[in-house]
Design a protein around this motif. Sequence first.
Motif, PDB file in Angstrom:
ATOM      1  N   GLY A  44      18.694   9.006  -1.352  1.00 46.60           N
ATOM      2  CA  GLY A  44      19.465   9.073  -2.589  1.00 46.60           C
ATOM      3  C   GLY A  44      19.054   8.026  -3.598  1.00 46.60           C
ATOM      4  O   GLY A  44      19.373   8.137  -4.782  1.00 46.60           O
ATOM      5  N   ALA A  45      18.343   6.990  -3.129  1.00 43.99           N
ATOM      6  CA  ALA A  45      17.883   5.920  -4.015  1.00 43.99           C
ATOM      7  C   ALA A  45      16.374   5.960  -4.205  1.00 43.99           C
ATOM      8  O   ALA A  45      15.774   4.981  -4.648  1.00 43.99           O
ATOM      9  CB  ALA A  45      18.295   4.563  -3.447  1.00 43.99           C
ATOM     10  N   THR A  46      15.744   7.098  -3.881  1.00 43.67           N
ATOM     11  CA  THR A  46      14.280   7.197  -3.892  1.00 43.67           C
ATOM     12  C   THR A  46      13.629   6.692  -5.177  1.00 43.67           C
ATOM     13  O   THR A  46      12.604   6.007  -5.117  1.00 43.67           O
ATOM     14  CB  THR A  46      13.846   8.644  -3.606  1.00 43.67           C
ATOM     15  OG1 THR A  46      14.205   8.971  -2.261  1.00 43.67           O
ATOM     16  CG2 THR A  46      12.339   8.807  -3.749  1.00 43.67           C
ATOM     17  N   PRO A  47      14.151   7.005  -6.373  1.00 43.92           N
ATOM     18  CA  PRO A  47      13.470   6.512  -7.575  1.00 43.92           C
ATOM     19  C   PRO A  47      13.352   4.993  -7.635  1.00 43.92           C
ATOM     20  O   PRO A  47      12.494   4.473  -8.338  1.00 43.92           O
ATOM     21  CB  PRO A  47      14.347   7.040  -8.714  1.00 43.92           C
ATOM     22  CG  PRO A  47      15.051   8.219  -8.136  1.00 43.92           C
ATOM     23  CD  PRO A  47      15.292   7.858  -6.712  1.00 43.92           C
ATOM     24  N   LYS A  48      14.221   4.304  -6.901  1.00 46.76           N
ATOM     25  CA  LYS A  48      14.201   2.837  -6.914  1.00 46.76           C
ATOM     26  C   LYS A  48      13.213   2.245  -5.916  1.00 46.76           C
ATOM     27  O   LYS A  48      12.919   1.057  -5.982  1.00 46.76           O
ATOM     28  CB  LYS A  48      15.596   2.291  -6.575  1.00 46.76           C
ATOM     29  CG  LYS A  48      16.708   2.681  -7.515  1.00 46.76           C
ATOM     30  CD  LYS A  48      18.002   2.048  -7.064  1.00 46.76           C
ATOM     31  CE  LYS A  48      19.145   2.356  -8.025  1.00 46.76           C
ATOM     32  NZ  LYS A  48      20.386   1.665  -7.644  1.00 46.76           N
ATOM     33  N   ILE A  49      12.734   3.019  -4.958  1.00 49.33           N
ATOM     34  CA  ILE A  49      11.998   2.473  -3.825  1.00 49.33           C
ATOM     35  C   ILE A  49      10.519   2.810  -3.928  1.00 49.33           C
ATOM     36  O   ILE A  49      10.149   3.973  -4.094  1.00 49.33           O
ATOM     37  CB  ILE A  49      12.562   3.001  -2.499  1.00 49.33           C
ATOM     38  CG1 ILE A  49      14.046   2.636  -2.368  1.00 49.33           C
ATOM     39  CG2 ILE A  49      11.782   2.443  -1.309  1.00 49.33           C
ATOM     40  CD1 ILE A  49      14.752   3.324  -1.233  1.00 49.33           C
ATOM     41  N   VAL A  50       9.685   1.779  -3.812  1.00 50.48           N
ATOM     42  CA  VAL A  50       8.232   1.944  -3.850  1.00 50.48           C
ATOM     43  C   VAL A  50       7.671   1.448  -2.519  1.00 50.48           C
ATOM     44  O   VAL A  50       7.519   0.239  -2.316  1.00 50.48           O
ATOM     45  CB  VAL A  50       7.601   1.152  -5.008  1.00 50.48           C
ATOM     46  CG1 VAL A  50       6.087   1.364  -5.033  1.00 50.48           C
ATOM     47  CG2 VAL A  50       8.232   1.538  -6.343  1.00 50.48           C
ATOM     48  N   PRO A  51       7.369   2.333  -1.567  1.00 45.34           N
ATOM     49  CA  PRO A  51       6.719   1.893  -0.339  1.00 45.34           C
ATOM     50  C   PRO A  51       5.303   1.407  -0.652  1.00 45.34           C
ATOM     51  O   PRO A  51       4.588   2.012  -1.456  1.00 45.34           O
ATOM     52  CB  PRO A  51       6.692   3.152   0.531  1.00 45.34           C
ATOM     53  CG  PRO A  51       7.733   4.058  -0.062  1.00 45.34           C
ATOM     54  CD  PRO A  51       7.702   3.762  -1.533  1.00 45.34           C
ATOM     55  N   ALA A  52       4.903   0.296  -0.007  1.00 45.91           N
ATOM     56  CA  ALA A  52       3.596  -0.292  -0.284  1.00 45.91           C
ATOM     57  C   ALA A  52       2.983  -0.797   1.009  1.00 45.91           C
ATOM     58  O   ALA A  52       3.689  -1.063   1.995  1.00 45.91           O
ATOM     59  CB  ALA A  52       3.729  -1.436  -1.297  1.00 45.91           C
ATOM     60  N   ALA A  53       1.649  -0.950   1.003  1.00 52.98           N
ATOM     61  CA  ALA A  53       0.945  -1.432   2.188  1.00 52.98           C
ATOM     62  C   ALA A  53      -0.355  -2.094   1.771  1.00 52.98           C
ATOM     63  O   ALA A  53      -0.843  -1.888   0.654  1.00 52.98           O
ATOM     64  CB  ALA A  53       0.669  -0.276   3.154  1.00 52.98           C
ATOM     65  N   GLY A  54      -0.916  -2.878   2.684  1.00 58.05           N
ATOM     66  CA  GLY A  54      -2.148  -3.593   2.396  1.00 58.05           C
ATOM     67  C   GLY A  54      -3.372  -2.692   2.455  1.00 58.05           C
ATOM     68  O   GLY A  54      -3.452  -1.766   3.264  1.00 58.05           O
ATOM     69  N   GLU A  55      -4.346  -2.984   1.618  1.00 60.27           N
ATOM     70  CA  GLU A  55      -5.597  -2.224   1.612  1.00 60.27           C
ATOM     71  C   GLU A  55      -6.369  -2.395   2.919  1.00 60.27           C
ATOM     72  O   GLU A  55      -7.110  -1.499   3.321  1.00 60.27           O
ATOM     73  CB  GLU A  55      -6.471  -2.686   0.441  1.00 60.27           C
ATOM     74  CG  GLU A  55      -5.915  -2.351  -0.923  1.00 60.27           C
ATOM     75  CD  GLU A  55      -6.720  -2.965  -2.057  1.00 60.27           C
ATOM     76  OE1 GLU A  55      -6.713  -2.381  -3.158  1.00 60.27           O
ATOM     77  OE2 GLU A  55      -7.339  -4.028  -1.836  1.00 60.27           O
TER      78      GLU A  55
END
Length: 270
Positions: A210-221
């Motif tokens: 429900g909060a997807t627009p607020k969440i940016v999953p990220a990871a290392g190259e």
Amino acid sequence: MEAIVTESVLAVSGARLRYTVRGDGPLLLLVAGGHHGVDANEPLARHLADRYRVLTFDRRGLAGSTADAPATSIGTHAEDVSALLSALTSEPAFVYGTSFGALIALELTVRHPEQVARLIAHEPAVPQVLPEPDVALGQLETVEEIFRAEGAVAAMRRFAADLDIDASDAEPDLPTRTPRPEHRRDAEVLLTYDLPAIRTHLLDVAALKGATPKIVPAAGENSSHVWPHASAAMLAGELGTPLELFPGGHNGYVFQPRGTAERIRTVLGS
């Protein structure tokens, strides 16, 4: 010109949290991973202070913070963060959390979505979203067993090896960090309370959708072979949002603070 840094202490239920604030602009909270806090986040905060009012802190029981009652759950840490934000702003804040800090920030978003404008969750420690969570859970249990049998130094050595934390994967002008006197005590807090909390915590992924627009999953190259990177990718799939790549490996925010700051600016500005 270097931004002025102010250091303060906030009393919360069962603890006193040391925190620092620097820079001007929208509030940006940095939630460190492992047994890190203000000191490990300092280079990253310095690179971000030209655009943001950057908030860093030590979790309860670590470094400059104290704890009458240790945090035995992710929820306790999330409520500590909520109290910090409430003390500093009445507006939603930007948040960058990594590893254990990303898990805390995700739990904050579940409990207090109104406090989060946008969250970059870098390699969150969420074994439950993996297709085979027993591999990650087994690594954490092994580290805890080594701690009980051989002590904190041996356990942290194994912990770093499991996550392939590579200090040589660093920006060339990165100053050498000297371990703080509290380094071993902080590691013992992580090993005693935080790793078991990671293993037993069930993140409400449905609530996060429900909060997807607020969440940016990220990871290392450079960390595609470790399980927190896979957790970030799986979370991105669950939320139906792209996975953002950041410089370096699992601890890129420590070893590549300039590049991490540039990516944070880009992601939060998009």
